[in-house]
Write a protein that holds these residues in place. Structure first.
Motif, short mmCIF file in Angstrom:
data_model
loop_
_atom_site.label_atom_id
_atom_site.label_comp_id
_atom_site.label_asym_id
_atom_site.label_seq_id
_atom_site.Cartn_x
_atom_site.Cartn_y
_atom_site.Cartn_z
N ARG A 145 34.82 47.90 1.57
CA ARG A 145 36.14 48.23 1.56
C ARG A 145 36.36 49.60 0.69
O ARG A 145 37.02 50.52 1.15
CB ARG A 145 36.90 47.19 1.41
CG ARG A 145 38.39 47.51 1.33
CD ARG A 145 39.26 46.36 1.10
NE ARG A 145 38.90 45.13 1.55
CZ ARG A 145 38.53 43.78 0.99
NH1 ARG A 145 38.44 44.09 -0.38
NH2 ARG A 145 37.94 42.97 1.33
N ARG A 146 35.52 49.40 -0.56
CA ARG A 146 35.75 50.66 -1.45
C ARG A 146 35.31 51.70 -0.91
O ARG A 146 35.67 52.82 -1.07
CB ARG A 146 35.29 50.11 -2.67
CG ARG A 146 35.88 50.86 -4.03
CD ARG A 146 37.40 50.34 -4.26
NE ARG A 146 37.80 51.27 -5.19
CZ ARG A 146 38.82 52.20 -4.92
NH1 ARG A 146 39.10 52.34 -3.79
NH2 ARG A 146 39.23 52.94 -5.80
N PHE A 147 33.88 51.68 -0.27
CA PHE A 147 33.22 52.86 0.30
C PHE A 147 34.30 53.57 1.32
O PHE A 147 34.22 54.63 1.52
CB PHE A 147 31.84 52.59 0.62
CG PHE A 147 30.70 52.46 -0.32
CD1 PHE A 147 31.31 52.42 -1.70
CD2 PHE A 147 29.70 51.96 -0.22
CE1 PHE A 147 30.28 52.39 -2.71
CE2 PHE A 147 28.51 52.03 -1.03
CZ PHE A 147 28.83 52.02 -2.44
N THR A 148 34.91 52.69 2.21
CA THR A 148 35.47 53.07 2.99
C THR A 148 36.93 54.06 2.63
O THR A 148 36.88 55.20 3.02
CB THR A 148 36.46 52.06 3.91
OG1 THR A 148 35.22 51.43 4.47
CG2 THR A 148 37.17 52.59 5.13
N GLU A 149 37.37 53.49 1.48
CA GLU A 149 38.24 54.44 0.89
C GLU A 149 37.94 55.71 -0.09
O GLU A 149 38.43 56.52 0.09
CB GLU A 149 38.92 53.54 -0.46
CG GLU A 149 39.76 52.38 0.33
CD GLU A 149 40.17 51.08 -0.71
OE1 GLU A 149 39.49 51.16 -1.84
OE2 GLU A 149 40.88 50.29 -0.30
N PHE A 150 36.61 55.62 -0.47
CA PHE A 150 36.01 56.67 -1.17
C PHE A 150 35.94 57.60 0.06
O PHE A 150 35.94 59.04 0.01
CB PHE A 150 34.80 56.53 -1.66
CG PHE A 150 34.78 55.67 -2.85
CD1 PHE A 150 36.01 55.21 -3.58
CD2 PHE A 150 33.60 54.98 -3.34
CE1 PHE A 150 35.92 54.95 -4.63
CE2 PHE A 150 33.72 54.27 -4.70
CZ PHE A 150 34.96 54.22 -5.31
N GLY A 151 35.53 57.14 1.24
CA GLY A 151 35.38 58.33 2.39
C GLY A 151 36.71 58.90 2.86
O GLY A 151 36.68 60.15 3.08
N GLN A 152 37.67 58.09 2.75
CA GLN A 152 39.23 58.64 3.14
C GLN A 152 39.37 59.81 2.10
O GLN A 152 40.14 60.70 2.44
CB GLN A 152 40.06 57.44 3.06
CG GLN A 152 39.65 56.45 4.47
CD GLN A 152 40.36 55.29 4.52
OE1 GLN A 152 41.18 54.88 3.55
NE2 GLN A 152 40.43 54.59 5.71
N THR A 153 38.99 59.57 0.87
CA THR A 153 39.68 60.66 -0.21
C THR A 153 38.68 61.50 -0.51
O THR A 153 38.78 62.36 -1.06
CB THR A 153 39.85 59.69 -1.59
OG1 THR A 153 38.49 59.05 -1.69
CG2 THR A 153 41.05 58.56 -1.40
N GLY A 154 37.42 61.44 0.09
CA GLY A 154 36.51 62.65 0.26
C GLY A 154 35.40 62.36 -0.98
O GLY A 154 34.82 63.45 -1.03
N LEU A 155 35.46 61.25 -1.69
CA LEU A 155 34.53 61.13 -2.54
C LEU A 155 33.06 61.00 -2.08
O LEU A 155 32.22 61.06 -2.43
CB LEU A 155 34.80 59.77 -3.65
CG LEU A 155 35.89 60.47 -4.48
CD1 LEU A 155 36.14 58.99 -4.95
CD2 LEU A 155 35.31 61.12 -5.56
N LEU A 156 32.95 60.21 -0.72
CA LEU A 156 31.80 60.08 0.00
C LEU A 156 32.01 60.31 1.38
O LEU A 156 33.06 60.58 2.03
CB LEU A 156 31.52 58.30 -0.07
CG LEU A 156 31.11 57.77 -1.30
CD1 LEU A 156 30.85 56.45 -1.23
CD2 LEU A 156 29.74 58.22 -2.00
N ASP A 157 30.83 60.76 2.05
CA ASP A 157 30.60 60.94 3.58
C ASP A 157 30.23 59.57 4.23
O ASP A 157 28.87 59.58 4.30
CB ASP A 157 29.85 62.29 3.74
CG ASP A 157 29.74 62.58 5.14
OD1 ASP A 157 30.71 62.13 5.91
OD2 ASP A 157 28.93 63.34 5.47
#
Length: 219
Positions: A145-157
């Motif tokens: 869930r947290r990685f999904t949010e990081f993807g949405q904010t551009g922190l992760l791909d």
């Protein structure tokens, strides 16, 4: 008066369940599932055999209940690490490293974690594949869930956050837990190195892509 009696009954049931789970866990770990009888569980828990059957149906369901109850403590460790390190931070790499270090330290000091690993390893044949899959998903859900949010904010791909979580776990804390230990422990420096390198490899694969890298001409 009725309300008071109901509360006593519910508390009594909760206490009995806790005693049954604790007794079953001890016996499953010491004697194994196949050699542990419901009679022995009932005697160790100080309840009747009928009570064990009334609460859990059979020994198979009791094993599932023991594993589920033991896994809750591990889930709490992960939730705590997410709360402590993956909500507010300045540097994602450092946040991921600290998260893993805390989880490893908590797990290493936890009888629940070692019991969970032993139960799942020893009794894999007695645990349905669907149950083990559900257990894995529950363990990874918070990180996903947290990685999904990081993807949405551009922190992760992270095109596939579930797979990203599995890769992250394999590269970091699961790798640490798989290492051979001297006298039952892993040196702190080695743990930190494995986690740090694992996080960096993960970020190489899933870190935020820069415009420069994306537009770089090929030779």
């Amino acid at each position: 008066m009725d309300t008071t009696e109901n509360k006593k009954i519910r508390k009594g049931s909760s206490d009995k369940r806790a005693k049954i789970i604790a007794a079953a866990r001890d016996l499953f770990l010491s004697d194994g599932f196949d050699r542990s009888s419901v009679d022995a569980v009932a005697a160790k828990a100080g309840v009747s055999k009928r009570t064990v059957y009334d609460y859990y149906g059979d020994k198979q369901n009791l094993l599932l209940a023991v594993v589920e109850e033991t896994s809750r403590a591990v889930l709490d460790m992960i939730k705590q690490g997410i709360s402590d390190y993956l909500w507010e931070f300045e540097d994602l790499e450092q946040a991921l490293i600290l998260f893993c270090e805390q989880f490893v330290a908590s797990a290493n000091g936890s009888s629940d974690y070692s019991a969970l690993i032993r139960l799942v390893t020893m009794e894999a044949a007695n645990l349905p594949a669907s149950f083990l899959e559900k257990l894995d998903n529950a363990t990874e859900e918070g990180i996903t869930r947290r990685f999904t949010e990081f993807g949405q904010t551009g922190l992760l791909d992270v095109p596939d956050p579930v797979m990203a979580t599995k890769h992250f776990a394999a590269l970091t804390f699961l790798l640490v837990f798989d290492q051979p230990r001297k006298n039952g422990t892993l040196e702190e420096e080695q743990t930190k190195r494995l986690i740090t390198e694992g996080v960096r490899v993960f970020l190489c694969a899933y870190g935020k892509r820069t415009v420069q890298n994306e537009n770089q001409p090929s030779n």
